[in-house]
Design an enzyme around this catalytic site. Structure first.
Site, PDB file in Angstrom:
ATOM      1  N   ARG A 157      -3.515 -37.658  29.514  1.00  0.00           N
ATOM      2  CA  ARG A 157      -4.457 -37.950  28.069  1.00  0.00           C
ATOM      3  C   ARG A 157      -4.073 -39.517  27.650  1.00  0.00           C
ATOM      4  O   ARG A 157      -3.170 -39.694  28.130  1.00  0.00           O
ATOM      5  CB  ARG A 157      -5.270 -37.268  27.512  1.00  0.00           C
ATOM      6  CG  ARG A 157      -3.914 -35.898  27.177  1.00  0.00           C
ATOM      7  CD  ARG A 157      -2.496 -36.896  26.014  1.00  0.00           C
ATOM      8  NE  ARG A 157      -3.221 -37.258  25.111  1.00  0.00           N
ATOM      9  CZ  ARG A 157      -2.771 -38.176  24.595  1.00  0.00           C
ATOM     10  NH1 ARG A 157      -1.231 -38.380  25.155  1.00  0.00           N
ATOM     11  NH2 ARG A 157      -3.155 -39.061  23.211  1.00  0.00           N
ATOM     12  N   ARG A 202     -14.065 -38.262  31.946  1.00  0.00           N
ATOM     13  CA  ARG A 202     -14.368 -38.610  30.362  1.00  0.00           C
ATOM     14  C   ARG A 202     -14.657 -39.429  29.638  1.00  0.00           C
ATOM     15  O   ARG A 202     -14.474 -41.090  30.125  1.00  0.00           O
ATOM     16  CB  ARG A 202     -12.674 -38.526  30.038  1.00  0.00           C
ATOM     17  CG  ARG A 202     -11.966 -36.570  30.173  1.00  0.00           C
ATOM     18  CD  ARG A 202     -10.302 -37.407  29.410  1.00  0.00           C
ATOM     19  NE  ARG A 202     -10.626 -36.778  27.689  1.00  0.00           N
ATOM     20  CZ  ARG A 202      -9.777 -36.865  26.919  1.00  0.00           C
ATOM     21  NH1 ARG A 202      -8.719 -37.273  26.192  1.00  0.00           N
ATOM     22  NH2 ARG A 202     -10.028 -36.513  25.284  1.00  0.00           N
ATOM     23  N   ASP A 225     -10.380 -45.053  21.783  1.00  0.00           N
ATOM     24  CA  ASP A 225     -10.451 -45.266  23.007  1.00  0.00           C
ATOM     25  C   ASP A 225     -11.067 -46.517  22.864  1.00  0.00           C
ATOM     26  O   ASP A 225     -11.985 -46.366  24.345  1.00  0.00           O
ATOM     27  CB  ASP A 225     -10.788 -43.742  22.580  1.00  0.00           C
ATOM     28  CG  ASP A 225      -9.418 -43.305  22.197  1.00  0.00           C
ATOM     29  OD1 ASP A 225      -9.150 -42.269  21.552  1.00  0.00           O
ATOM     30  OD2 ASP A 225      -8.659 -42.461  23.659  1.00  0.00           O
ATOM     31  N   ASN A 232     -11.979 -43.131  17.589  1.00  0.00           N
ATOM     32  CA  ASN A 232     -10.720 -42.152  18.128  1.00  0.00           C
ATOM     33  C   ASN A 232      -9.950 -40.881  18.111  1.00  0.00           C
ATOM     34  O   ASN A 232     -11.317 -40.491  17.960  1.00  0.00           O
ATOM     35  CB  ASN A 232      -9.951 -43.024  17.200  1.00  0.00           C
ATOM     36  CG  ASN A 232      -7.911 -43.055  16.885  1.00  0.00           C
ATOM     37  OD1 ASN A 232      -7.849 -43.050  18.300  1.00  0.00           O
ATOM     38  ND2 ASN A 232      -6.960 -42.070  16.885  1.00  0.00           N
ATOM     39  N   LYS A 233      -9.620 -40.560  17.729  1.00  0.00           N
ATOM     40  CA  LYS A 233      -9.173 -38.910  18.402  1.00  0.00           C
ATOM     41  C   LYS A 233     -10.083 -38.522  17.377  1.00  0.00           C
ATOM     42  O   LYS A 233      -9.541 -39.175  15.753  1.00  0.00           O
ATOM     43  CB  LYS A 233      -7.971 -38.468  18.139  1.00  0.00           C
ATOM     44  CG  LYS A 233      -7.377 -37.324  18.034  1.00  0.00           C
ATOM     45  CD  LYS A 233      -7.932 -36.229  18.822  1.00  0.00           C
ATOM     46  CE  LYS A 233      -8.351 -37.048  20.218  1.00  0.00           C
ATOM     47  NZ  LYS A 233      -9.384 -36.486  21.569  1.00  0.00           N
TER      48      LYS A 233
HETATM   49  P1  RI2 Z   1      -3.801 -45.262  23.195  1.00  0.00           P
HETATM   50  C1  RI2 Z   1      -6.302 -40.215  22.500  1.00  0.00           C
HETATM   51  O1  RI2 Z   1      -7.034 -39.472  22.522  1.00  0.00           O
HETATM   52  C2  RI2 Z   1      -6.461 -40.448  20.946  1.00  0.00           C
HETATM   53  O2  RI2 Z   1      -7.506 -40.739  20.558  1.00  0.00           O
HETATM   54  C3  RI2 Z   1      -5.595 -41.766  21.033  1.00  0.00           C
HETATM   55  O3  RI2 Z   1      -5.441 -42.273  20.025  1.00  0.00           O
HETATM   56  C4  RI2 Z   1      -5.813 -42.443  22.085  1.00  0.00           C
HETATM   57  O4  RI2 Z   1      -6.127 -41.914  23.057  1.00  0.00           O
HETATM   58  C5  RI2 Z   1      -4.462 -42.929  22.667  1.00  0.00           C
HETATM   59  O5  RI2 Z   1      -4.317 -43.790  23.255  1.00  0.00           O
HETATM   60  P2  RI2 Z   1      -6.953 -37.669  23.959  1.00  0.00           P
HETATM   61  O6  RI2 Z   1      -7.126 -39.070  25.169  1.00  0.00           O
HETATM   62  O7  RI2 Z   1      -4.409 -45.907  22.027  1.00  0.00           O
HETATM   63  O8  RI2 Z   1      -5.679 -37.210  24.097  1.00  0.00           O
HETATM   64  O9  RI2 Z   1      -2.714 -45.434  23.187  1.00  0.00           O
HETATM   65  O10 RI2 Z   1      -8.158 -36.993  23.966  1.00  0.00           O
HETATM   66  O11 RI2 Z   1      -4.107 -45.665  24.696  1.00  0.00           O
END
Ligand code: RI2
Length: 355
Positions: free
Chosen positions: A60, A98, A243, A253-254
């Site tokens: 992820r 996703r 994201d 984002n998360k």
């Molecule tokens: P980069 C994660 O989602 C979070 O939203 C986190 O900020 C982002 O992806 C990290 O990816 P998940 O995949 O911004 O854990 O570092 O649901 O590319």
């Protein structure tokens, strides 16, 4: 040894974390659900298995699943002997795993587009393109890290949310941790407050693991402590990953990011997102147009298969939320730090944007 396999040694030599790699025509990845206690390698022998690994979050992080898009299409080309129709079908499947992180869609589309112009040597071209995409993303991480470190002062305490780091990106630091790691490597004395990020605990399990590896002092907090920490003056600024960034600068984002951004504004704390050009989506006008992935409620009522709520408890799991661009101080990219008005300034950068 194939170019896509030579990368493994290059990453080892540079002490970078490869979230996914290829050996003898099989993809391999670290099962992130087992971190930080085990770095268990999953063998991925089919595009279907790769899709399962993405949807079950064994791998992820918007950057890392973007690389999965590239490696998955290479695997599809290998396994279908370069049949463009079958490769496209594999791409459509991967994109369905996703819906929120735009990198996955963009890298699949970029690879599939390549099939139209590759002719006989399709497999070799897919391999070349997958390596190119990984190296491009790694370059982005170093570049955005350097730009982002400009807003980090010696002595700063920075809060992060979720895991935007090496395992979730191309191996240096993803987006947010590329900024933080670069500032640390420049000799700035910094401290990181990392939010645990329920229910998957990306922060507690993976961000804390990487900050420990990077030798960066850090404190773990639960997500609901961010208001206390900001109102007590513990936090100087916030840097989160991304994201998807909409054309007007709204950020997906998360889940929990929006909450932190509101409290940051109330406490006059600068709030940044670290992203890169391939996460900015000019086809999405605003945050309202971004699909937020709804995950299985059992991921809230259980952890590692253990119930944490009474049997039959209803739960909700929006995996992301949308932070309006009005709450964002700056968008850190590999082309520089984009300030308001985002709609205009994102377009200006787009001319220099690769994808
Ligand atoms: P980069 C994660 O989602 C979070 O939203 C986190 O900020 C982002 O992806 C990290 O990816 P998940 O995949 O911004 O854990 O570092 O649901 O590319």
């Amino acid at each position: 040894m194939r170019p896509i396999e030579q990368l493994v040694q290059q990453y080892k030599d540079r002490e970078l974390a490869l979230p996914i790699w290829c050996e003898n025509g099989t993809l391999k990845l670290i099962d992130q659900t087992k971190l930080p206690f085990k770095e268990e390698v999953c063998q991925i022998a089919s595009v279907h298995k790769l899709g399962e690994a993405i949807s079950s979050m064994k791998i992820r992080g918007s950057g890392a699943i973007g690389i999965c898009g590239a490696y998955g299409i290479f695997l599809a080309a290998l396994q279908t002997n370069g049949d463009p129709q079958k490769v496209k079908k594999a791409g459509d499947f991967l994109k369905s795993t996703r819906p929120t992180a735009v990198n996955l869609m963009k890298t699949v589309d970029e690879m599939v587009k390549e099939t139209k112009s590759s002719g006989q040597n399709l497999i070799a071209r897919m391999e070349e393109k997958a390596v190119e995409i990984l190296n491009r993303q790694l370059d982005f991480e170093y570049q955005l890290g350097t730009y982002g470190a400009e807003v980090i002062n010696d002595g700063d305490t920075i809060m992060t949310h979720c895991h935007s780091g090496a395992f979730g990106g191309a191996g240096y630091g993803g987006r947010a941790l590329s900024v933080i790691r670069t500032a640390h490597e420049q000799g700035k004395k910094i401290h990181v407050y990392t939010c645990e990020t329920r229910p998957y605990l990306q922060g507690a399990r993976i961000t804390a693991l990487e900050l420990k590896k990077f030798g960066i002092p850090h404190t773990l907090i639960t997500d609901n402590m961010s208001g206390f920490c900001m109102s007590e003056g513990y936090i100087d600024k916030i840097v989160v990953g991304s994201d998807r960034v909409a054309a007007n600068g709204d950020l997906a984002n998360k889940v929990g990011t929006y909450m932190h951004a509101i409290v940051a504004q109330a406490n006059n704390i600068p709030f940044y997102t670290a992203t890169s050009s391939h996460t900015i989506d000019f086809n999405t006008p605003s945050g309202r147009d971004i699909e937020v992935e709804m995950r299985n409620a059992s991921e809230v009522t259980h952890f590692n298969g253990m119930p944490i709520a009474p049997e039959g408890t209803q739960a909700l799991y929006p995996s992301f939320d949308i932070t309006p661009s009005s709450l964002i101080s700056g968008i850190i990219t590999e082309k520089g730090i984009i300030s308001k008005p985002f709609e205009t300034n994102l377009r200006k950068v787009s001319s220099k944007v690769i994808v």
